[in-house]
Design a protein around this motif. Structure first.
Motif, mmCIF file in Angstrom:
data_model
loop_
_atom_site.group_PDB
_atom_site.id
_atom_site.type_symbol
_atom_site.label_atom_id
_atom_site.label_comp_id
_atom_site.label_asym_id
_atom_site.label_seq_id
_atom_site.Cartn_x
_atom_site.Cartn_y
_atom_site.Cartn_z
ATOM 1 N N ALA A 162 -8.112 5.579 1.276
ATOM 2 C CA ALA A 162 -8.441 4.297 1.902
ATOM 3 C C ALA A 162 -7.720 4.133 3.237
ATOM 4 O O ALA A 162 -8.302 3.640 4.215
ATOM 5 N N LEU A 163 -6.446 4.554 3.289
ATOM 6 C CA LEU A 163 -5.669 4.390 4.517
ATOM 7 C C LEU A 163 -6.180 5.287 5.637
ATOM 8 O O LEU A 163 -5.840 5.076 6.805
ATOM 9 N N ARG A 164 -6.974 6.286 5.288
ATOM 10 C CA ARG A 164 -7.588 7.147 6.305
ATOM 11 C C ARG A 164 -9.007 6.719 6.645
ATOM 12 O O ARG A 164 -9.649 7.324 7.502
ATOM 13 N N SER A 165 -9.504 5.661 5.952
ATOM 14 C CA SER A 165 -10.899 5.261 6.185
ATOM 15 C C SER A 165 -11.027 3.739 6.222
ATOM 16 O O SER A 165 -10.736 3.104 7.241
ATOM 17 N N CYS A 175 0.855 -1.185 0.000
ATOM 18 C CA CYS A 175 0.000 0.000 0.000
ATOM 19 C C CYS A 175 0.891 1.235 0.000
ATOM 20 O O CYS A 175 1.837 1.330 0.800
ATOM 21 N N LEU A 176 0.593 2.170 -0.878
ATOM 22 C CA LEU A 176 1.375 3.393 -1.022
ATOM 23 C C LEU A 176 0.519 4.589 -0.644
ATOM 24 O O LEU A 176 -0.665 4.674 -1.021
ATOM 25 N N VAL A 177 1.110 5.519 0.073
ATOM 26 C CA VAL A 177 0.357 6.704 0.474
ATOM 27 C C VAL A 177 -0.121 7.471 -0.752
ATOM 28 O O VAL A 177 -1.249 7.986 -0.793
ATOM 29 N N SER A 178 0.722 7.537 -1.800
ATOM 30 C CA SER A 178 0.342 8.293 -3.006
ATOM 31 C C SER A 178 -0.867 7.689 -3.712
ATOM 32 O O SER A 178 -1.601 8.397 -4.402
ATOM 33 N N GLN A 179 -1.084 6.397 -3.551
ATOM 34 C CA GLN A 179 -2.177 5.706 -4.243
ATOM 35 C C GLN A 179 -3.355 5.385 -3.337
ATOM 36 O O GLN A 179 -4.470 5.182 -3.828
ATOM 37 N N HIS A 180 -3.117 5.320 -2.039
ATOM 38 C CA HIS A 180 -4.146 4.784 -1.145
ATOM 39 C C HIS A 180 -4.454 5.701 0.041
ATOM 40 O O HIS A 180 -4.975 5.246 1.053
#
Length: 901
Positions: A823-826, A815-820
């Protein structure tokens, strides 16, 4: 040793006139005391996985206990004579001068006179891991205690039982009532007739017996283990049942019982056409279950006995056969139904061992027979009966050696280890892996290790593992916020060198040395200064190692200063600088052949714009530009022409100038780059363990396609899906490249591509694999690369299985912050992913702490799913990624995973 010859194995050769020598405390010694027929499967598997280290002692006189220094009340176990086992069933009678110190002990036990008593005394209070003790066997092979333990599990069916106890075990007193099990505690053995008859009559009329037509009356207690004092009576005759109980009561001693249990009706299996002539058949199943990594039970084999339903089936009274063959002989051949029976046996057997391990966790060392005593293997006997319209295994009793012997007898039909599936399905394989794993911990126990560089979030697992192993330290004040309380006995003594004085690991070690290790161009000077600090503090070290990229050369130099085992600093420098690695290997033309040069890739180092201009005329384009000392694929880019090369070089020179610009990726070494030829093919990681220039283990994983022009990892799969020949090519390429650079001792990660012309080297990471690799290898193979690295650092040969077998398949995505970020915050927040991990629905490896997007990013985390096949693991992962919002048009998980088909 006649059982070996009967199994078609070579005759044992006597080498005792020429005693074997060695270092008695630095090598794995797996010692078994008992009958060869009981432990045949363990001995053969041990000879295969750890040649020459699996020892069978035929007499207690071949062993001796000596007081263990620093361990009051405990003893070391020394082996002076034994039969050693080797691959192919080769065996030798050996004497050892000096005696070898056992690192694991397993014995056939008993409390009566003779060798059982001697074995029990030898197994008590040892410093080495022990897989059995008389104290535990007395508990687990007590039919009544086992019956109650399993009944309380709820998910393990047991026969309805009425028990008359006389001064029962403390573990049987009080507690909650168990379904289908009634305990009647007697105040004496006489004058109990009225009570017995009333209880028997009520029990025989109870619904708990279901459709049972007969009951069995038997004795329970250690004294009666392995001895059949069983009487069968019609359920409709309570008077005869009560008479038998009263007669047996006279024979009871304290902590013994008389059991009245329902006889399970034999399963009436479907028979095509008319039923076969002859008596009705019954089946008894013997399940062998082992304790594996993380104290998880694992079913290793099911062996069956088939006989007349009107006669009790006993061990050694019928020929062993596999579950599939036994069910087919009784008329059940439909694959789905057979799979259902196997699944139910697996669930019940593993639940039984889980109950045993939970019981042991509440026992003191004295109650277990020693600090190091654990139940590593358990036999569970089942009767196969019909409950409703389904076939159900009903647990009858637990045992330590009978099921193991039955598995050995079945495998003895093919003791020569035929190639193919039969050779891959050894009943004792999980046990031998546990023996080796516990031996490794025994060998490292008490060792004093200096760790250089604590690492970032992605290396937090190191300190969690050290905590699990029970590291020794003096400062515990800040532990509560990081980790739960430590185990009571110290395993490792860890000392730490780290630049950050506030790093959480500084509170987890015995000695913390604050020292700036980020300026790597001063490594030689820093190594001398650190050596002086170590000596000034009076640290007596057994080893020194690092798992952090930036500190590898410094660690090698420090080991050289302190005279500690390590690969040479020159080899570490060579492997650390990517262009030097390739150019050096290109010159290694052999012999031996195949030479490392076959795997090297042409490249040019880049320190200036002029170097870039020269390189584009020497290296075929498209090519790959990367940092010389980089890590995590930061700054790696596909370049297709000269302008792109100049542009990317200028960008890196501007953005990544020093450690502060992107900590932890090697900028302390500078920001020079290299241009290497781009090679087509599938990408793979090979994690190898080397000791003294020997390859001890290798684990191959497959990587999915990267998102060009970048090379950040997207997906991975383990074990590899390659055919064995290609897998072997990769392993040998990784091994040859390490040796070619002078890396002889350690755990190394080698990145390669498999092209049409064979493996090509991308780079060597002269430390254990990062990201998820250590976790996956431990989960699939039960091998801890961190522990192996610690052993090598102490000059100890790692205790590893020679042929580890994966117990499933893991498929994961990054999982990449630039792409996700959304989603990573929810839906895929850290808390949500952790909850799924805790439920066993996925494996989470957190690699970064903060959700901070950036141009030069590293993966935030890895999420993976496990399955019995690659297809099942892929399907589970894809479903989760779609539900969590990880899969999407800009990050097509299905595409990344399609490369693993």
């Amino acid at each position: 040793m006649s059982c070996l010859q009967q199994a078609g194995l070579p005759e044992t050769q006597d080498r005792s006139p020429a005693p074997r020598t060695g270092c008695p405390g630095a090598e794995v010694t797996l010692c078994i005391l008992g009958a060869p027929s009981t432990y045949l499967s363990v001995l053969l598997e041990g000879g295969l996985q750890s040649p020459g280290n699996m020892l069978l002692c035929l007499s207690p006189a071949w062993l001796a206990k000596v007081p263990a220094p620093g361990r009051p009340g405990e003893s070391a176990l020394l082996v002076s004579k034994a039969v050693s086992f080797h691959p192919g069933g080769l065996t030798f009678l050996d004497e050892f001068v000096p005696p070898r110190r056992a690192t694991y002990f397993l014995a056939g036990l008993g409390l009566g006179p003779g060798r059982g008593r001697e074995a029990a005394e030898l197994a008590r209070d040892l410093t080495c891991p022990t897989g059995s003790s008389a104290e535990l066997a007395r508990l687990l092979e007590d039919r009544l205690l086992a019956r109650r333990l399993l009944a309380q599990q709820g998910c393990v069916p047991v026969p309805a039982t009425l028990a008359f106890t006389y001064k029962p075990l403390g573990l049987l007193q009080g507690g909650e009532a168990s379904p289908g099990l009634r305990l009647v505690e007697l105040s004496g053995k006489e004058g109990q007739e009225a009570l017995v008859r009333e209880e028997v009559r009520a029990f025989l009329c109870s619904e708990a017996l279901g459709d049972a037509l007969q009951v069995a009356v038997k004795l329970s207690g250690w004294r009666w283990r392995g001895r059949q004092h069983l009487r069968l009576h019609p359920r409709a005759d309570p008077g005869m049942v009560a008479d038998t109980v009263l007669a047996l009561l006279e024979r009871l001693e304290e902590e013994e019982a008389v059991l009245v249990e329902a006889m399970c009706l034999p399963a009436r299996l479907p028979c095509p056409g008319s039923p076969p002539p002859g008596p009705e058949l019954a089946m008894r199943l013997c399940a062998l279950v082992c304790r594996t990594q993380g104290d998880r039970p694992l079913l290793s084999k099911v062996v069956c006995s088939v006989g007349r339903s009107d006669r009790p089936l006993r061990h050694q009274s019928s020929l062993p056969r596999s579950l599939e063959v036994a069910l087919a002989q009784c008329g059940l051949e439909e694959a789905a139904q057979v799979a259902t029976v196997r699944r139910r046996v697996k669930e019940a057997a593993e639940a039984a061992l889980a109950a045993v391990l939970a019981l042991e966790a509440g026992l003191s060392a004295e109650q277990r027979g020693g600090r190091q005593v654990r139940t590593d293997i358990l036999g569970v006997d089942f009767a196969l009966t019909a409950v409703g319209r389904s076939l159900t295994p009903v647990a009858l009793e637990l045992n330590g050696g009978l099921c193991l012997e039955a598995c050995g007898a079945l495998e003895g039909l093919w003791a020569a280890r035929r190639p193919g599936p039969a050779a891959e399905d050894g009943a004792a394989a999980p046990l031998v892996e546990t023996m080796l794993r516990r031996s490794a911990r025994s060998l490292v126990e008490g060792k004093r290790l200096l760790v250089v560089g604590a690492g970032g979030v992605s290396k937090k697992f190191v300190w969690e593992a050290a905590h699990d192993y029970g590291l020794k330290h003096t400062e515990r004040a800040n532990l509560a916020s990081c980790l739960p309380p430590l185990h009571p006995s110290p395993f490792l003594q860890l000392h730490l060198v780290e630049s950050d004085p506030n790093h959480f690991a500084s509170q987890l070690v015995e000695t913390f040395i604050h020292f700036d290790v980020t300026e790597h161009r001063r490594d030689e000077e820093n190594a001398r200064l650190l050596a002086e600090l170590v000596r000034a503090r009076g640290l007596q070290l057994d080893g020194c190692f690092s798992y952090w990229d930036d500190c590898l050369v410094l660690t090698a130099l420090l080991c050289q200063e302190l005279g500690l085992p390590c690969s040479p600093p020159a080899a570490m420098r060579l492997a650390k600088q990517k262009s030097r690695t390739q150019l050096h290997l290109l010159r290694r033309l052999g012999p031996p052949w195949p030479a490392p040069s076959l795997h090297a890739v042409p490249c040019c180092p880049l320190a200036s714009e002029a170097d870039v201009e020269r390189a584009v005329h020497q290296v075929p384009l498209p090519g790959v530009m990367k940092l010389e000392f980089g890590a995590g694929a930061v700054g790696v880019r596909l370049v297709e022409d000269a302008p792109q090369c100049h542009e990317h070089f200028a960008r890196i020179a501007r953005d990544l100038q020093g450690e502060a610009d992107h900590p932890g990726i090697g900028l302390g070494w500078g920001n020079s780059m290299l241009l290497m030829e781009f090679v087509e093919g599938t990408e793979h990681d090979v994690d190898v363990v080397l000791f003294g220039g020997q390859l001890l283990a290798a684990f191959v994983s497959d990587n999915g396609p990267t998102r060009l022009p970048g090379f950040t990892e997207t997906a991975a799969c383990m074990p590899t899906g390659l055919v064995p020949e290609q897998e072997a090519q990769l392993v040998q390429a990784a091994f040859r490249c390490c040796l070619g650079c002078g890396l002889l001792d350690g755990v190394f990660n080698v990145e390669l591509k498999l092209t049409g012309a064979g493996p090509r080297l991308l780079e060597i990471n002269p430390r254990m694999g990062g990201f998820y690799l250590r976790d996956w290898i431990q989960e699939l193979y039960g091998v801890d690369l961190l522990l192996a690295a610690a052993m090598v650092a102490c000059g100890l040969r790692p205790a590893l299985p020679a042929h580890p077998r994966a117990r499933g398949h893991l498929v994961g995505v990054m999982c990449l912050v630039s792409q996700h970020l959304q989603a990573l915050r929810s839906t895929a927040s850290r808390e949500a992913l952790q909850a799924l991990h805790d439920r066993g629905l996925l494996r989470l490896n957190l690699l970064e702490e903060e959700l901070v997007p950036g141009e030069y990013e590293e993966p935030y985390c890895s999420v993976a799913c496990m399955g019995p096949s690659p297809a099942e693991a892929r399907l589970r992962l894809l479903g989760l990624c779609q539900g969590l919002g990880i899969d999407g048009p800009h990050y097509p998980v299905a595409h990344f995973l399609s490369h693993f088909k």
